[in-house]
Design an enzyme around this catalytic site. Structure first.
Site, mmCIF file in Angstrom:
data_model
loop_
_atom_site.group_PDB
_atom_site.id
_atom_site.type_symbol
_atom_site.label_atom_id
_atom_site.label_comp_id
_atom_site.label_asym_id
_atom_site.label_seq_id
_atom_site.Cartn_x
_atom_site.Cartn_y
_atom_site.Cartn_z
ATOM 1 N N ASP A 1 9.133 11.268 -59.639
ATOM 2 C CA ASP A 1 9.783 12.379 -58.948
ATOM 3 C C ASP A 1 10.006 13.531 -59.907
ATOM 4 O O ASP A 1 9.792 13.418 -61.123
ATOM 5 C CB ASP A 1 11.080 11.947 -58.258
ATOM 6 C CG ASP A 1 12.191 11.557 -59.226
ATOM 7 O OD1 ASP A 1 12.039 11.779 -60.459
ATOM 8 O OD2 ASP A 1 13.218 11.025 -58.775
ATOM 9 N N ASN B 1 15.928 23.892 -56.414
ATOM 10 C CA ASN B 1 16.252 24.441 -55.095
ATOM 11 C C ASN B 1 17.459 25.365 -55.155
ATOM 12 O O ASN B 1 17.480 26.438 -54.532
ATOM 13 C CB ASN B 1 16.524 23.303 -54.105
ATOM 14 C CG ASN B 1 15.259 22.712 -53.520
ATOM 15 O OD1 ASN B 1 14.211 23.362 -53.483
ATOM 16 N ND2 ASN B 1 15.336 21.477 -53.063
ATOM 17 N N ASP C 1 9.642 24.035 -52.114
ATOM 18 C CA ASP C 1 8.478 23.581 -51.351
ATOM 19 C C ASP C 1 7.178 23.965 -52.059
ATOM 20 O O ASP C 1 6.216 23.192 -52.095
ATOM 21 C CB ASP C 1 8.496 24.181 -49.942
ATOM 22 C CG ASP C 1 9.510 23.519 -49.026
ATOM 23 O OD1 ASP C 1 10.089 22.486 -49.424
ATOM 24 O OD2 ASP C 1 9.729 24.045 -47.913
ATOM 25 N N ASP D 1 11.240 14.727 -53.084
ATOM 26 C CA ASP D 1 10.445 15.104 -54.255
ATOM 27 C C ASP D 1 9.855 13.874 -54.944
ATOM 28 O O ASP D 1 9.437 13.957 -56.096
ATOM 29 C CB ASP D 1 11.314 15.885 -55.253
ATOM 30 C CG ASP D 1 12.460 15.041 -55.810
ATOM 31 O OD1 ASP D 1 13.154 14.388 -55.011
ATOM 32 O OD2 ASP D 1 12.663 15.048 -57.041
#
Length: 295
Positions: A173, A181, A190, A216
């Site tokens: 991840d 974010n 994204d 993620d």
């Protein structure tokens, strides 16, 4: 820089307010109401958070009047209407107020939703093909989704056990993805996931499975690979991501990943056990300082 968006308010995707053409439509491949088909009629169709838009989408990342699709006899175009987070056509941000030509199969990405544009006499067949794809492909990253990954892993576990062949699994991840974010916005997040998936996909062989496991987190199934080979591959991915330039809205974003690898052995006889084994190694990598591969 795009504004921060710490929460997502989601309601259902609205339907168009006119009788559309059966030969031209948008299909939701990522976001609320996955797989919804929205016929398009001649003229302008606005998409945005405002309930008055022909296609209302209540997502915080989407502007009140975000973009417009125009369908005419000679073809279709999409135009960004000075939205805050931009409108992307096939992963490229389109200039504000510029009419960009749409072709069947194009992806329109705005905020937390992606539409696929379909047109032509065989649109019914294309639509059903797209519905099948949504069952096995992640709409955002265009790699396999969790469902396909689990089914693939189950098949490979059976095959490896039957033929006494090695089988390895890598789970990884993005380090500090929440901070990405928070600092750059969900649209930038994204973009990072799509770019990362694209980069790693280029290294995956046909017999392997690369999938978005969730959020993620990504998974890579490596048939006929012992643990040593899986760790070398994991390290290759780690270095690939660390040295790659991720940029959004003319701003570079530092990205690293942590990876955990596991191999089939006694006690690992189903996908759940295998995934937990790789996850344990992922947490080891996290606890050791991140940006590492452990197995």
């Amino acid at each position: 820089m795009h504004p921060k968006s710490k929460t997502r308010r989601v309601t259902r995707v609205g339907t168009t307010r006119f009788s559309g053409s059966e030969e031209t439509c948008l299909v939701t491949i990522y976001g609320p109401d996955l797989g919804v088909r929205i016929p398009l009629g001649l003229g302008e169709t606005t998409i945005g958070r405002d309930p008055g838009c022909e296609i209302p989408v209540s997502l915080d990342e989407i502007s009140r009047t975000h973009c417009r699709v125009t369908l005419q006899q000679e073809g279709a175009t999409v135009c960004d209407l000075e939205s805050t987070n931009g409108t992307f056509l096939n992963d490229r941000e389109i200039p504000t107020r510029e009419e960009c030509v749409l072709r069947s199969g194009d992806l329109i990405h705005l905020g937390g939703i992606i539409f696929k544009f379909l047109e032509g006499g065989n649109v019914e067949a294309l639509y059903h093909e797209e519905i099948y794809r949504t069952a096995i492909v992640d709409g955002l990253t265009q790699i396999h989704n969790r469902r396909y990954f689990v089914e693939f892993l189950e098949r490979e576990l059976s095959r490896a056990g039957r033929h006494h062949r090695p089988l390895s699994l890598v789970i990884f991840d993005v380090d500090g993805f929440k901070q990405i974010n928070d600092a750059h916005g969900h649209v930038a997040g994204d973009h990072v996931l799509r770019d990362l998936a694209s980069a790693v996909s280029a290294t995956v062989r046909r017999e392997e499975c690369f999938a978005r496991y969730g959020g993620d987190e990504f998974a890579l199934v490596l048939p006929d690979s012992p643990l040593e080979s899986a760790l070398r591959y994991a390290e290759r991915i780690r270095g690939l991501v660390e040295t790659r330039v991720f940029a959004f809205d003319e701003e570079e974003i530092s990205v690293t990943v942590s990876l955990g690898a596991a191999t089939m052995q006694p006690g690992i006889d189903d996908p759940g056990n295998f995934i937990r084994a790789a996850d344990d190694q992922l947490y080891t990598a996290k606890n050791a300082g991140r940006n590492q591969a452990c197995g």
